[in-house]
Scaffold this motif. Structure first.
Motif, PDB file in Angstrom:
ATOM      1  N   PHE A 226       0.836  -1.204   0.000  1.00  0.00           N
ATOM      2  CA  PHE A 226       0.000   0.000   0.000  1.00  0.00           C
ATOM      3  C   PHE A 226       0.869   1.250   0.000  1.00  0.00           C
ATOM      4  O   PHE A 226       0.612   2.200  -0.745  1.00  0.00           O
ATOM      5  N   ASP A 230       0.902   3.965  -3.005  1.00  0.00           N
ATOM      6  CA  ASP A 230       0.512   5.345  -2.660  1.00  0.00           C
ATOM      7  C   ASP A 230       1.619   6.326  -3.019  1.00  0.00           C
ATOM      8  O   ASP A 230       1.350   7.454  -3.445  1.00  0.00           O
ATOM      9  N   HIS A 267      -8.328  -0.757  -0.976  1.00  0.00           N
ATOM     10  CA  HIS A 267      -7.495   0.342  -0.480  1.00  0.00           C
ATOM     11  C   HIS A 267      -7.512   1.520  -1.449  1.00  0.00           C
ATOM     12  O   HIS A 267      -7.644   2.675  -1.031  1.00  0.00           O
ATOM     13  N   GLU A 270     -10.805   3.403  -1.388  1.00  0.00           N
ATOM     14  CA  GLU A 270     -10.881   4.251  -0.192  1.00  0.00           C
ATOM     15  C   GLU A 270     -10.070   5.526  -0.349  1.00  0.00           C
ATOM     16  O   GLU A 270     -10.410   6.565   0.228  1.00  0.00           O
ATOM     17  N   LYS A 271      -9.024   5.452  -1.166  1.00  0.00           N
ATOM     18  CA  LYS A 271      -8.180   6.620  -1.429  1.00  0.00           C
ATOM     19  C   LYS A 271      -8.757   7.512  -2.536  1.00  0.00           C
ATOM     20  O   LYS A 271      -8.171   8.547  -2.867  1.00  0.00           O
TER      21      LYS A 271
END
Length: 285
Positions: A226, A230, A267, A270-271
């Motif tokens: 993650f 990111d 993930h 959600e971002k």
């Protein structure tokens, strides 16, 4: 107006792609010579918004007319036409099987030549288009529904976000993930396949997910994964990349890779990242 230039190897699913694009609101035209693309786009712009999205298929069926593709697309850009190139590809073995099943001739077939020879010649002609494509989709293991989902995420999302991330699981025993930009091997983590009650389940089942993430090593990997994604995404966006394929591979593509690809997909959502997920080998034995 969104303009998508659809091209790729024969048998890779351009017709299915066009059907999917039509379903999500694109005006589609098949087998258009490149020289007509700027003229057709100009005509569509004169419809006062009645045609907002268009997809044009152009490929080697156009013969020597296809050779002018990029000079014609440059003319389109001079007219203010903002286009993206979607390239459909597939493994040669899959393409040959599809041609045999449909009994259709390859457009470059010649008397006495084989399908493999025609495919090789076609790939050489299409190489510049593949190199300059904004999106490349390998349809070797995609169902029509999975292809439609990929295209929906690509072309119905918020265009301002630019980059689309496809999280893909696969099994190394069925071959490498050739379309992966980033490929992660998770075969080093505990394998649910060796647990009798989990063997016939998949990474979409809660029991398998619980097993996969009961491992401290797997959870630590997920945190690091993650963090890496990111960190990289803003740099890919700044570079202007349109699609990023993150491929997660385990042995059979059914348990660990599926659970981890799903976790990465959640993930990203959600971002606020435009993302899709597909499991290449989940249905294989």
């Amino acid at each position: 107006m969104a303009i998508v230039i659809v091209t790729g190897v024969s048998g890779a699913g351009k017709s299915r792609a066009v059907n999917a694009l039509e379903d999500i609101g694109f005006y589609c035209v098949d087998n258009m010579p490149p020289a007509l693309i700027p003229k057709f786009a100009e005509l569509c712009l004169q419809t006062n918004g009645k045609i907002q999205n268009m997809a044009i298929v152009t490929d080697v069926r156009g013969g020597t007319l296809f050779n002018s593709l990029f000079s014609d697309l440059e003319e389109l850009r001079k007219q203010g036409g903002d286009y993206k190139i979607l390239f459909l590809d597939a493994d040669d073995a899959v393409l040959m099987r599809r041609f045999k099943e449909t009994r259709r001739l390859h457009p470059l077939s010649k008397p006495g030549s084989t399908i493999q020879e025609a495919l090789s010649a076609e790939r050489e002609i299409l190489r510049p288009a593949r190199e300059r494509a904004d999106y490349i989709i390998d349809t070797s293991n995609l169902s029509p529904a999975q292809l439609k989902q990929r295209l929906t995420v690509l072309f119905l999302g918020d265009k301002k976000t630019g980059l689309v991330v496809n999280c893909m699981s696969f099994g190394f025993k069925y071959g490498p993930a050739t379309e992966g930009d980033l490929v992660f091997d998770v075969r080093c983590f505990p394998n649910p396949f060796y647990v009798d009650t989990l063997k016939n389940l998949t990474g979409l089942d809660a029991a398998v997910k619980d097993f996969v993430f009961s491992s401290d090593a797997t959870c630590q990997f997920l945190v690091k994964l993650f963090d890496m994604i990111d960190f990289l995404l803003p740099h890919y966006i700044e570079e202007g990349k349109s699609q990023l394929v993150v491929a997660i591979g385990c042995t059979g593509g059914k348990h660990r890779s599926v659970a981890i690809a799903e976790a990465l997909y959640r993930h990203l959502l959600e971002k606020g990242v435009r993302a899709a997920v597909n499991h290449r080998d989940i249905q294989k034995n």
